[in-house]
Design an enzyme around this catalytic site. Structure first.
Site, PDB file in Angstrom:
ATOM      1  N   LYS A   1       0.854  -1.191   0.000  1.00  0.00           N
ATOM      2  CA  LYS A   1       0.000   0.000   0.000  1.00  0.00           C
ATOM      3  C   LYS A   1       0.889   1.239   0.000  1.00  0.00           C
ATOM      4  O   LYS A   1       2.115   1.145   0.128  1.00  0.00           O
ATOM      5  CB  LYS A   1      -0.940  -0.018   1.205  1.00  0.00           C
ATOM      6  CG  LYS A   1      -0.257   0.110   2.547  1.00  0.00           C
ATOM      7  CD  LYS A   1      -1.216  -0.193   3.688  1.00  0.00           C
ATOM      8  CE  LYS A   1      -0.500  -0.095   5.007  1.00  0.00           C
ATOM      9  NZ  LYS A   1      -1.063   0.830   5.947  1.00  0.00           N
TER      10      LYS A   1
ATOM     11  N   TYR B   1      14.275  30.850   1.976  1.00  0.00           N
ATOM     12  CA  TYR B   1      13.188  31.671   2.539  1.00  0.00           C
ATOM     13  C   TYR B   1      13.368  31.905   4.031  1.00  0.00           C
ATOM     14  O   TYR B   1      13.641  30.981   4.790  1.00  0.00           O
ATOM     15  CB  TYR B   1      11.843  30.975   2.334  1.00  0.00           C
ATOM     16  CG  TYR B   1      11.421  30.853   0.884  1.00  0.00           C
ATOM     17  CD1 TYR B   1      11.263  31.984   0.087  1.00  0.00           C
ATOM     18  CD2 TYR B   1      11.167  29.607   0.329  1.00  0.00           C
ATOM     19  CE1 TYR B   1      10.861  31.871  -1.243  1.00  0.00           C
ATOM     20  CE2 TYR B   1      10.758  29.487  -0.994  1.00  0.00           C
ATOM     21  CZ  TYR B   1      10.613  30.625  -1.776  1.00  0.00           C
ATOM     22  OH  TYR B   1      10.222  30.505  -3.081  1.00  0.00           O
TER      23      TYR B   1
HETATM   24  C1  LIG Z   1      -3.774  -3.785   8.259  1.00  0.00           C
HETATM   25  C2  LIG Z   1      -2.313  -3.687   8.050  1.00  0.00           C
HETATM   26  N1  LIG Z   1      -1.579  -4.804   7.990  1.00  0.00           N
HETATM   27  C3  LIG Z   1      -0.246  -4.789   7.810  1.00  0.00           C
HETATM   28  C4  LIG Z   1       0.438  -3.585   7.683  1.00  0.00           C
HETATM   29  C5  LIG Z   1       1.931  -3.602   7.503  1.00  0.00           C
HETATM   30  O1  LIG Z   1       2.551  -3.026   8.602  1.00  0.00           O
HETATM   31  P1  LIG Z   1       4.127  -2.931   8.694  1.00  0.00           P
HETATM   32  O2  LIG Z   1       4.541  -1.947   7.651  1.00  0.00           O
HETATM   33  O3  LIG Z   1       4.399  -2.457  10.069  1.00  0.00           O
HETATM   34  O4  LIG Z   1       4.677  -4.283   8.422  1.00  0.00           O
HETATM   35  C6  LIG Z   1      -0.284  -2.390   7.737  1.00  0.00           C
HETATM   36  C7  LIG Z   1       0.420  -1.119   7.658  1.00  0.00           C
HETATM   37  O5  LIG Z   1       0.178  -0.168   8.341  1.00  0.00           O
HETATM   38  C8  LIG Z   1      -1.690  -2.437   7.920  1.00  0.00           C
HETATM   39  O6  LIG Z   1      -2.423  -1.336   7.976  1.00  0.00           O
END
Ligand SMILES: Cc1ncc(COP(=O)(O)O)c(C=O)c1O
Length: 361
Positions: free
Chosen positions: A35, A255
């Site tokens: 993601k 700036y």
């Molecule tokens: C539902 C869920 N699972 C897994 C993960 C993966 O987490 P991490 O990057 O700490 O491994 C995330 C990331 O925030 C998440 O929201």
């Protein structure tokens, strides 16, 4: 020739990290989390590397992210777990994306779209998108009554507050599984742990570990480095020096003149700024590497530019500036940049924007 400005992702590092973590969590499997554009690394390229390393599952927040992976020809299982209230899951059904649903409404929408399998997202203590315990009876009864959509998986997400808190969430998940079993539902896969617990709380690994940050070679712990975990940071951010200017002592930089030169010096300007996702607060707080030497970023980070004070060093337009990369090679770590503005590595990499060029080596 001008140095590359943008993010370079080391595909071999992604593959090696996957292998390291898959071995560590075995016999549990891995859902590779891509993601937020693969935590800023580029979701498609990261996903391809993880699939080549053996990933059978990818995880994303929403259906749009999953569709982008499908459009790029990625055909492994994809789980998406955070949905808008009006998500109808029709696109998920047609593209073979598995929704993880948090409510009776989402479950009904997924079933209405004839999604063949869902995962249930249960809140066991994070208080985010899963169904909370008081909602479980209704959700489980609704799931048991669906004629064509089966509950393939059950997931929850940890708050990482402490080992005890993680284990309390783990126990809550067991209560949920017992209640589901009473409805005749025994999911094929249960998943709870992300990077931190996958490594530090083995009890929470269950059937699959949903791992994000660590696959990119970064440590989820403040007190353990990537190298200590056997991981290699895959991201290097570089920029080409656009130009240098020689300035006298007492010269105000960028700036607001938050920095004034202490003596005559050379300023190197690079074309990266907050429009690319670099926090304005990095100004006067971080250093970069040029030709193996460290130099400070001075003055405010602008929309498209940063200034580096290179003193009397021989630095010229086109030279490569390394903002961060694998600290084992002597360059700054992303953790140094994160600490400079009081945040975590997750945020610094995830904020790198779509304007930034990305390449995979
Ligand atoms: C539902 C869920 N699972 C897994 C993960 C993966 O987490 P991490 O990057 O700490 O491994 C995330 C990331 O925030 C998440 O929201």
């Amino acid at each position: 020739m001008s140095a590359f400005t943008g993010v370079t992702v080391d595909r071999e590092a992604l593959i090696a990290n996957y292998a390291t973590l898959a071995e560590r969590v075995a016999p549990a499997g891995v859902i590779a989390v891509v993601k937020a554009d693969g935590y800023g690394h580029g979701a498609v390229e990261a996903a391809r590397a993880f699939v080549d390393a053996g990933a059978e599952w990818l995880g994303v927040a929403d259906v749009d992210e999953a569709l982008a992976l499908r459009r790029a020809g990625i055909d492994v299982r994809i789980l998406a777990w955070l949905h808008a209230p009006d998500e109808d899951f029709v696109r998920a059904a047609s593209e073979g994306i598995t929704p993880a649903v948090s409510s009776v409404e989402q479950l009904a929408a997924a079933a209405g779209a004839e999604v063949p399998a869902v995962h249930l997202v249960l809140d066991t203590g994070l208080s985010r998108n899963g169904a909370v315990e008081s909602e479980w009876p209704e959700l489980f009864a609704a799931a048991a009554a669906l004629p064509r959509t089966r509950v393939e998986g059950v997931m929850s997400h940890l708050a990482n507050a402490s080992r005890e808190d993680d284990l309390a969430q783990d126990a809550a998940l067991d209560r949920a599984l017992s209640a589901l079993a009473a409805h005749g539902i025994v999911p094929e896969v249960v998943h709870l742990a992300a990077s931190a617990a996958s490594i530090a709380v083995p009890e929470t690994r269950r059937d699959l570990a949903r791992i994000g940050l660590s696959l990119y070679g970064l440590s989820p712990f403040a007190d353990r480095t990537s190298a200590e975990l056997g991981l290699r940071p895959a991201m290097t951010v570089t920029a080409s020096v656009l130009r240098t200017i020689r300035v006298p002592a007492g010269h105000g930089v960028s700036y607001g003149y938050t920095h004034r030169t202490e003596r005559e010096t050379t300023l190197a300007i690079i074309g990266l700024g907050y429009a690319d996702g670099f926090d304005r607060g990095f100004g006067n707080r971080v250093s970069v590497s040029i030709g193996g030497r460290r130099f400070p970023v001075v003055g405010r980070v602008a929309m498209n530019a940063m200034h580096i004070d290179v003193g009397d060093a021989e630095v010229a337009a086109g030279d490569e500036v390394v903002l961060w990369g694998d600290p084992a090679t002597g360059v700054p770590s992303v953790e140094e940049w994160a600490a400079a503005i009081g945040t975590i590595n997750y945020e610094v990499v995830a904020r790198l924007g779509p304007l930034l060029a990305r390449r995979t080596t």
